[in-house]
Enzyme design. Structure first.
Site, PDB file in Angstrom:
ATOM      1  N   LYS A   1       0.863  -1.184   0.000  1.00 43.71           N
ATOM      2  CA  LYS A   1       0.000   0.000   0.000  1.00 43.71           C
ATOM      3  C   LYS A   1       0.889   1.219   0.000  1.00 43.71           C
ATOM      4  CE  LYS A   1      -4.024   1.977   0.436  1.00 43.71           C
ATOM      5  NZ  LYS A   1      -3.641   2.736  -0.737  1.00 43.71           N
TER       6      LYS A   1
ATOM      7  N   LYS B   1       4.691   1.912   8.761  1.00 44.46           N
ATOM      8  CA  LYS B   1       3.484   2.695   9.067  1.00 44.46           C
ATOM      9  C   LYS B   1       2.258   1.790   9.182  1.00 44.46           C
ATOM     10  CE  LYS B   1       3.326   6.606   6.887  1.00 44.46           C
ATOM     11  NZ  LYS B   1       3.049   7.724   5.963  1.00 44.46           N
TER      12      LYS B   1
ATOM     13  N   LYS C   1       5.402   2.131  -2.729  1.00 45.98           N
ATOM     14  CA  LYS C   1       5.412   3.559  -3.091  1.00 45.98           C
ATOM     15  C   LYS C   1       5.685   3.671  -4.573  1.00 45.98           C
ATOM     16  CE  LYS C   1       4.761   7.430  -0.879  1.00 45.98           C
ATOM     17  NZ  LYS C   1       3.816   7.612   0.241  1.00 45.98           N
TER      18      LYS C   1
ATOM     19  N   THR D   1      -5.292  12.297   7.146  1.00 41.58           N
ATOM     20  CA  THR D   1      -3.892  12.390   7.583  1.00 41.58           C
ATOM     21  C   THR D   1      -3.721  13.534   8.578  1.00 41.58           C
ATOM     22  OG1 THR D   1      -3.275  11.622   5.378  1.00 41.58           O
ATOM     23  CG2 THR D   1      -1.494  12.355   6.795  1.00 41.58           C
TER      24      THR D   1
ATOM     25  N   GLY E   1       4.534  23.718   5.859  1.00 38.01           N
ATOM     26  CA  GLY E   1       3.714  23.143   4.790  1.00 38.01           C
ATOM     27  C   GLY E   1       2.309  23.709   4.851  1.00 38.01           C
TER      28      GLY E   1
ATOM     29  N   GLY F   1      -0.148  22.113   2.521  1.00 42.79           N
ATOM     30  CA  GLY F   1      -0.908  21.217   1.656  1.00 42.79           C
ATOM     31  C   GLY F   1      -2.045  20.597   2.450  1.00 42.79           C
ATOM     32  N   ASN F   2      -2.547  19.492   1.944  1.00 38.28           N
ATOM     33  CA  ASN F   2      -3.691  18.825   2.564  1.00 38.28           C
ATOM     34  C   ASN F   2      -3.454  18.479   4.039  1.00 38.28           C
ATOM     35  OD1 ASN F   2      -4.804  15.937   3.309  1.00 38.28           O
ATOM     36  ND2 ASN F   2      -6.296  16.838   1.950  1.00 38.28           N
TER      37      ASN F   2
ATOM     38  N   SER G   1      -7.173   5.033   4.042  1.00 35.72           N
ATOM     39  CA  SER G   1      -7.065   4.353   2.749  1.00 35.72           C
ATOM     40  C   SER G   1      -7.458   2.889   2.901  1.00 35.72           C
ATOM     41  CB  SER G   1      -5.623   4.417   2.222  1.00 35.72           C
ATOM     42  OG  SER G   1      -5.444   5.572   1.440  1.00 35.72           O
TER      43      SER G   1
END
Length: 428
Positions: A71, A95, A107, A191, A219, A221-222, A362
């Site tokens: 994953k 993780k 990845k 996340t 950062g 971002g999301n 996910s």
């Protein structure tokens, strides 16, 4: 992303070696877990809008799948390297193991810059990536997801190509899809919210109320945006946010002592998380350059950008007021910086625990897709909270019991679980 001086895979291996020594792992298991099980590198020819053909380099690494299908995200980045993908795949293995979900680590990536590509060109890269990997990915062996500079639309193009090739519907092939097209509610927040769920638990352990704390975030971002959202809801105050400026090719820190306004910043941010300097100044933000985010007099630091951001040279600038550092990004802290953070007595929540909310959700999306039954958002976020909290508790308890640095404690749990799975399968 990876320079000659910094190699993320060497860093990931160094972190592993340290814990392999702690665990007295046998040499076969060490060898198996130090390197990926499988690697793919390939070319993706794309007919560009101007009529020329450009060839992009793509990667997929499956680090270990002893505990379940691989994953991991697919990132688009101009400085992507095979070693970055290897490191990220390895971190994904740990993780998934630390939050105890039945998946392994993978990845993917493509060397490209979406800033300079049209939607049609990006779609062709997505479809080309799937054509190269169609035989070696799928709901039962390797499930991709979005990552840096990829989103739900990219995932849907990839899913469509995969289903076209295989002639059937496979919604469980990929996660991070749009809601209504097999995506899970709560995935967007997952996340960032996961980062704050574990921070909340750490604050409880320290008897600190969230509303009495301030934070600085790298950062926008999301991950950073949703972490700021939930942290603010808990009563905390973010006084500084750093974001990358595409035009100037450097980052700036946007500071407001009475707390940043998330919605205000979102309104002046491009789709890659870059905040407009001019508009920010008009709104009363102080714009600072360089590593200013790391030097702020705050209680909490949240690096939520890229790897190699907290290093020996700038970790020394961390204020003595900082009590907790939560790694929203993957691999933001180098081993040299770890030593400094430990000496400063900062409580560190390591990346593959702190940002595991994304892969956990996910996993929930994969489960929902495979059974073709979808949960309400509250149910998703409540399941996420339960998973993240119990993972944090297990790591924190082991760290206290064995007097370990939190990163080492998280690694001990993860590596143990993966090593045991390899042993149980008869691989070693």
């Amino acid at each position: 992303m990876a320079s000659k001086e910094f190699n993320p895979f060497e860093m990931a291996q160094a972190q592993f070696d340290k814990v392999a020594d702690l665990l007295n792992l046998d040499s076969a298991t060490r060898e198996l877990l130090r390197d990926p099980l499988r690697e793919y590198a390939f070319s993706i020819p794309v007919k560009m809008d101007d009529g020329t053909t450009k060839v992009f380099r793509g990667f997929r690494v499956q680090h270990n799948d002893a505990r379940g299908p691989a994953k991991g995200g697919i990132r688009f980045h101009p400085h992507e390297t095979a070693d970055t993908v290897r490191a990220l795949a390895m971190w994904m293995t740990w993780k998934c193991a630390v939050v105890n979900i039945p998946l392994g680590g993978g990845k993917g990536g493509v060397i490209c810059d979406p800033h300079h590509l049209s939607a049609k060109e990006q779609e062709q890269i997505c479809r080309g990536w799937v054509r190269q990997m169609a035989k070696n990915v799928g709901p039962l062996n390797d499930v991709p997801a979005p990552d840096v500079m990829t989103n739900a639309q990219h995932m849907l193009w990839m899913l469509d190509e995969y289903e076209t090739i295989h002639g059937a519907k496979y919604p469980g092939f990929i996660t991070g899809k749009p809601v209504g097209m097999g995506g899970s509610l709560g995935r967007t927040e997952a996340t960032g919210y996961g980062v704050i769920f574990v921070l909340r638990e750490a604050l409880k352990d320290m008897n600190i109320k969230p509303e009495e704390t301030t934070a600085s975030v790298q950062g926008f971002g999301n991950v950073a945006q949703y972490a700021i959202e939930l942290y603010t809801q808990l009563g905390g105050k973010v006084i500084a946010v750093a974001s990358w400026d595409q035009q100037d090719q450097c980052s700036y820190t946007f500071k407001k002592n009475d707390g940043v306004n998330l919605n205000q910043l979102r309104n002046i941010t491009d789709k890659f998380g870059g905040i407009d300097k001019t508009k920010a100044k008009e709104l009363g933000y102080e714009v600072l350059s360089g590593d200013a985010w790391i030097e702020q007099e705050v209680d909490i630091l949240i690096p939520a950008a890229l790897e190699n951001q907290v290093r020996g040279d700038n970790a020394v600038k961390i204020s003595n007021k900082v009590k907790i550092m939560v790694e929203g990004a993957n691999g933001p802290t180098t081993p040299e910086a770890d030593k400094i953070i430990q000496e400063k007595g900062i409580f560190l929540i390591p990346d593959f625990l702190a940002n595991a909310g994304g892969v956990t959700c996910s996993y929930f999306e994969q489960v929902q897709s495979n059974m073709n039954y979808y949960w309400e958002k509250d149910e998703v976020l409540s399941k996420l909270d339960t998973k993240m909290t119990s993972a944090f508790r297990a790591v924190s308890d082991l760290a206290k019991k064995k007097n370990l640095y939190m990163r080492d404690a998280a690694y001990v749990i993860s590596i143990n679980r993966v090593a045991q799975a390899c042993k149980d399968r008869g691989w070693v």
